[in-house]
Scaffold this motif. Sequence first.
Motif, short mmCIF file in Angstrom:
data_model
loop_
_atom_site.label_atom_id
_atom_site.label_comp_id
_atom_site.label_asym_id
_atom_site.label_seq_id
_atom_site.Cartn_x
_atom_site.Cartn_y
_atom_site.Cartn_z
N ASP A 165 -0.77 8.80 12.62
CA ASP A 165 -0.85 8.78 14.07
C ASP A 165 -1.91 7.78 14.53
O ASP A 165 -1.74 7.10 15.54
N ARG A 166 -2.99 7.72 13.77
CA ARG A 166 -4.05 6.77 14.10
C ARG A 166 -3.56 5.34 13.94
O ARG A 166 -3.93 4.45 14.71
N LEU A 167 -2.71 5.11 12.96
CA LEU A 167 -2.18 3.78 12.70
C LEU A 167 -1.44 3.23 13.90
O LEU A 167 -1.50 2.04 14.21
N TYR A 168 -0.71 4.10 14.60
CA TYR A 168 0.11 3.68 15.73
C TYR A 168 -0.59 3.85 17.07
O TYR A 168 0.00 3.59 18.12
N VAL A 198 -2.85 2.84 3.84
CA VAL A 198 -2.76 1.53 4.48
C VAL A 198 -3.66 1.44 5.71
O VAL A 198 -4.14 0.36 6.07
N VAL A 199 -3.93 2.58 6.36
CA VAL A 199 -4.81 2.59 7.53
C VAL A 199 -6.18 2.04 7.17
O VAL A 199 -6.74 1.19 7.86
N ARG A 200 -6.73 2.52 6.06
CA ARG A 200 -8.06 2.07 5.64
C ARG A 200 -8.03 0.63 5.16
O ARG A 200 -8.98 -0.13 5.36
N LEU A 201 -6.96 0.24 4.50
CA LEU A 201 -6.84 -1.13 4.01
C LEU A 201 -6.85 -2.11 5.18
O LEU A 201 -7.51 -3.16 5.12
N PHE A 221 -6.97 -2.55 15.12
CA PHE A 221 -7.32 -2.86 13.74
C PHE A 221 -6.32 -3.85 13.13
O PHE A 221 -6.68 -4.79 12.43
N SER A 222 -5.03 -3.59 13.40
CA SER A 222 -3.99 -4.47 12.85
C SER A 222 -4.12 -5.88 13.41
O SER A 222 -3.99 -6.87 12.68
N LYS A 223 -4.38 -5.98 14.69
CA LYS A 223 -4.54 -7.30 15.32
C LYS A 223 -5.73 -8.04 14.72
O LYS A 223 -5.66 -9.24 14.45
N LYS A 224 -6.81 -7.31 14.47
CA LYS A 224 -8.00 -7.91 13.87
C LYS A 224 -7.74 -8.36 12.43
O LYS A 224 -8.28 -9.37 11.97
N ALA A 225 -6.88 -7.61 11.73
CA ALA A 225 -6.59 -7.92 10.32
C ALA A 225 -5.64 -9.09 10.16
O ALA A 225 -5.51 -9.65 9.07
N LEU A 226 -4.96 -9.47 11.24
CA LEU A 226 -4.01 -10.58 11.19
C LEU A 226 -4.69 -11.92 11.45
O LEU A 226 -5.63 -12.01 12.23
N ALA A 247 0.85 -1.19 0.00
CA ALA A 247 0.00 0.00 0.00
C ALA A 247 0.89 1.24 0.00
O ALA A 247 1.72 1.42 0.90
N GLU A 248 0.71 2.09 -0.99
CA GLU A 248 1.49 3.34 -1.10
C GLU A 248 0.54 4.52 -1.27
O GLU A 248 -0.25 4.57 -2.20
#
Length: 224
Positions: free
Chosen positions: A157-160, A126-129, A167-172, A92-93
Amino acid sequence: MIPWVELDKATIPGESGTLRLKQRGAEFSIMLGTNELMNSRLSGSEEALAEFAAEKIAGRIAPVVLIGGLGMGFTLRAALAALPKDAKIIVAELVPAVVQWARGPMAEIFQGALDDPRVEIVEGDVVRLIAERTARFDAILLDVDNGPDGLTHAENDRLYSSEGLSFSKKALKKGGVLAVWSAHPDDRFTARMKKAGFQTEARTVRANAKKRGLKHVIWLGESR
């Protein structure tokens, strides 16, 4: 001394900042104002980001890996080298011009990585993805900014944040890995990762592939 030449510039979507691509001989630099975000001579820690994550998910069949941030392609190339032939790598870029630079003036650095059949380029945030996916990825590799102290894009900032880590944990997938690159250590971010449910370690690595120069930090969080 060979002078720097500015090849192109691009506005960051949704921001007032401008990225500038510069070249000096065979060396490239991407700048944000007076801050150098990346340099083609310094690839060690970006490569380690992919290598560490690949070690954590070794043995998985057809792993799906998300890379946040194309940059100069060092993480992508290292991921292609470390992951199996049946892997799928989504990059994602946020800034479309960065993809154009990869296919244009920096094509030699990328060495055809964008044309590998395992690679899919998504031009977007990438945040939305991440927020749109559930149990999709075996690993998420984030190198979209200076680290948890976001520099280029306010949305990072929201990403971290605690919400972003959730969100990242849920996406994994179960036992998946979140790997985060940073220019600096941050004990508060380590604590946030642990609180979000990741088994977390922070590794210090050299910016230079020859193990010299500045030290950067890579967090590895295994989803329980």
